[in-house]
Design a protein around this motif. Structure first.
Motif, PDB file in Angstrom:
ATOM      1  N   LEU A  14       0.834  -1.213   0.000  1.00  0.00           N
ATOM      2  CA  LEU A  14       0.000   0.000   0.000  1.00  0.00           C
ATOM      3  C   LEU A  14       0.863   1.257   0.000  1.00  0.00           C
ATOM      4  O   LEU A  14       0.514   2.249  -0.656  1.00  0.00           O
ATOM      5  CB  LEU A  14      -0.956  -0.011   1.194  1.00  0.00           C
ATOM      6  N   ILE A  17       1.913   1.986  -3.568  1.00  0.00           N
ATOM      7  CA  ILE A  17       0.882   2.513  -4.476  1.00  0.00           C
ATOM      8  C   ILE A  17       0.298   3.845  -4.000  1.00  0.00           C
ATOM      9  O   ILE A  17      -0.219   4.627  -4.783  1.00  0.00           O
ATOM     10  CB  ILE A  17      -0.234   1.471  -4.700  1.00  0.00           C
ATOM     11  N   ARG A  18       0.443   4.138  -2.718  1.00  0.00           N
ATOM     12  CA  ARG A  18      -0.152   5.352  -2.137  1.00  0.00           C
ATOM     13  C   ARG A  18       0.249   6.642  -2.862  1.00  0.00           C
ATOM     14  O   ARG A  18      -0.628   7.490  -3.115  1.00  0.00           O
ATOM     15  CB  ARG A  18       0.177   5.418  -0.646  1.00  0.00           C
ATOM     16  N   ILE A  28      -5.624   5.241   0.407  1.00  0.00           N
ATOM     17  CA  ILE A  28      -6.110   3.883   0.646  1.00  0.00           C
ATOM     18  C   ILE A  28      -5.764   3.480   2.072  1.00  0.00           C
ATOM     19  O   ILE A  28      -4.710   3.868   2.589  1.00  0.00           O
ATOM     20  CB  ILE A  28      -5.518   2.898  -0.383  1.00  0.00           C
ATOM     21  N   VAL A  61      -3.809  -1.793  -7.236  1.00  0.00           N
ATOM     22  CA  VAL A  61      -3.719  -2.213  -5.844  1.00  0.00           C
ATOM     23  C   VAL A  61      -3.546  -3.728  -5.724  1.00  0.00           C
ATOM     24  O   VAL A  61      -2.620  -4.207  -5.065  1.00  0.00           O
ATOM     25  CB  VAL A  61      -4.958  -1.735  -5.045  1.00  0.00           C
TER      26      VAL A  61
END
Length: 79
Positions: A14, A17-18, A28, A61
């Motif tokens: 995460l 990808i954040r 997220i 994600v």
């Protein structure tokens, strides 16, 4: 991989990808990992109303999470 190790790996995914989500005004949050193979997340900010958020969830994600934790089978967005 223990549940704790799995959680750490999913959090790493995460974090990777954040920045992409934040660049579009989103974010997220990890909600839960069930049975060590089903991940629940919450897309936030601009991601909640984005017309392509399901594509982001699957192509971005889920792919990233599976790179860090291959045993994950599903990733779903909880509203």
């Amino acid at each position: 991989m223990t549940t704790e190790e799995l959680t750490i790996e999913v959090q790493k995914a995460l974090e990777e990808i954040r920045p992409f989500l934040k660049s579009d005004g989103g974010d997220i949050t990890l909600i839960s990992i069930e049975e060590d193979k089903h991940v629940k997340v919450r897309l936030e900010g601009a991601c909640t109303s984005c017309s392509v958020n399901q594509m982001t969830l699957k192509a971005g994600v889920e792919t990233t999470i599976k790179k860090f934790a291959p045993q994950i089978e599903t990733v779903v967005n909880i509203l």
